[in-house]
Design an enzyme around this catalytic site. Structure first.
Site, mmCIF file in Angstrom:
data_model
loop_
_atom_site.group_PDB
_atom_site.id
_atom_site.type_symbol
_atom_site.label_atom_id
_atom_site.label_comp_id
_atom_site.label_asym_id
_atom_site.label_seq_id
_atom_site.Cartn_x
_atom_site.Cartn_y
_atom_site.Cartn_z
ATOM 1 C CE LYS A 125 -38.280 -69.975 30.370
ATOM 2 N NZ LYS A 125 -38.612 -71.413 30.259
ATOM 3 C CB SER A 127 -43.202 -66.735 23.278
ATOM 4 O OG SER A 127 -43.373 -66.084 24.524
#
Lengths: 90, 316
Positions: B44, B258
């Protein structure tokens, strides 16, 4: 040709509270038509104008059917169909 | 060259490492792009610095401003660091059922947290953030779900880095959340090497997270364009945990949950290539490391217990 179709919480009002229903058919369309016969109103919450509703995702054996034929996606005996509302990540 | 003028300059340029023990053969190979090497430990950072720069350039983000963002964690953590460097105040709207470490990290970097209800997961966080934005027109919402700069970061950096390090790449597998990674990398390969398959691995949460009141509360990120994706797979918490442990056991990589989902989808592509007699070089985008998920108990102990706990959480 029987497959299990898993229903999300918000659509269980159409299945008498059942988490999963069983249907038959060679395509997703046929399976949805088949389960609609015993769960009236369910198909209309998943399909709109002959296509999947925008905020509904349908997976056959974990693959998103929008990439494998949509409503014409082939279905085989023993497949697992999962219906889920679209949610975000990030 | 691994010298940078500042931390912000060091975002990206992450290593691509082979996975010799998980790759099925010498011609069907798996590779991991380790995004935990970024400054705040996740992919991110790429999106956040690009979004902030775009907002500063177009004048929507001015010195001293308050930034508001709905996030399940990593975007918030990256924003918190960037906001500290840029002198901005940050308010994150985050589902209450996210890991403890995420809240701790946000606090360390000085972000304020508004919790949104567990039912509905990130959809609720987005709804609450939009409501707050309407009440506070002076706050700036970068809005990762619809901000083109999010995808642009991956078009400009993640995609080119993969192609440079692995010109023979055939598949890229990434997580689907905001869809920013997939859209940016997908568009890059559509332009530069169109036969590369873009595979989305989407976390499948427990019933609580799908606890919307009606279908109209469903959400598809504004960035999402399905034409950049080849296939999309839904991966439940059990498969994600099983695979993230496998990544640790077989390759020594300590990744976030994830990435377990991404390995699961990547291995399916590898099997497909082996069965078709094709060669493949499959890149897995490892979005973050496992540190932020230690408190979930996912890395050791009973698999059933891990699955039961994660089914109540927004784990990706």
């Amino acid at each position: 040709m029987s497959v299990e179709v898993r229903i999300p919480t918000i659509l269980r009002t159409f299945t008498g509270g059942a988490k999963a229903v069983h249907g038959t058919g060679a395509t997703l369309q046929q399976v949805l038509d088949d389960i609609e016969a015993r769960n009236p109103g369910l198909k209309d919450r998943i399909v709109e104008s002959e296509t999947l509703r925008r905020f509904v995702n349908v997976y056959v054996n974990d693959e998103d059917v929008r990439f494998s034929g949509g409503l014409n996606a082939p279905i085989a005996d023993g497949d697992i169909v999962v219906v889920l509302p679209a949610v975000a990540g990030g | 060259m691994v010298r940078y003028a500042s931390l912000a300059e060091s975002v990206g340029h992450t290593p691509l490492v082979g996975l010799p023990h998980l790759s099925p053969s010498a011609t069907v190979r798996l590779w991991a792009k380790l995004e935990d090497y970024n400054p705040t430990g996740s992919i991110k950072d790429r999106a956040v610095f690009t979004m902030i720069k775009a907002a500063e350039t177009d004048g929507s983000l001015r010195p001293g401003a308050t930034i508001l963002e709905p996030t399940s964690g990593n975007t918030g953590i990256a924003l918190a660091m960037a906001a500290k460097l840029g002198g901005y105040r940050l308010i994150c709207v985050m589902p209450e059922n996210t890991s403890l470490e995420r809240k701790q990290l946000l606090a360390i970097w000085g972000a304020e947290i508004v919790s949104s209800p567990a039912e509905g997961g990130s959809n609720e966080a987005i709804r609450v953030a939009k409501q707050l934005a309407a009440e506070h027109p002076d706050w700036v919402m970068l809005y990762q779900y619809g901000n083109p700069a999010n995808a642009e970061a991956h078009y400009l950096t993640t995609g080119p880095e993969i192609l440079e390090d692995l010109p023979e790449v055939t598949h890229v597998v990434a997580g689907l959340g905001t869809t920013g990674t997939l859209m940016g990398v997908g568009r890059f390969f559509a332009d530069k090497k169109a036969d590369v398959k873009i595979i989305a691995a989407e976390p499948r949460y427990g019933e609580l997270v799908y606890g919307l009141r009606n279908l109209e509360e469903g959400f598809v990120p504004e960035l999402y364009d399905a034409s950049y994706v080849t296939s999309r797979f839904s991966v439940g918490s059990r498969d994600a945990v099983r695979r993230v442990r496998e990544l640790l056991e077989r390759e020594g990589i300590f990744a976030g949950l994830s990435s377990g989902a991404i390995l699961h989808a990547g291995l399916a592509q590898a099997t497909k290539a082996v069965n078709a007699g094709e060669s493949a070089d499959i890149v897995l985008i490892i979005a973050d490391g496992g540190w932020k998920y230690l408190s979930t108990g996912a890395y050791s102990g009973d698999l059933d217990a891990s699955e039961d706990f994660l089914d109540t959480q927004v784990w990706a």
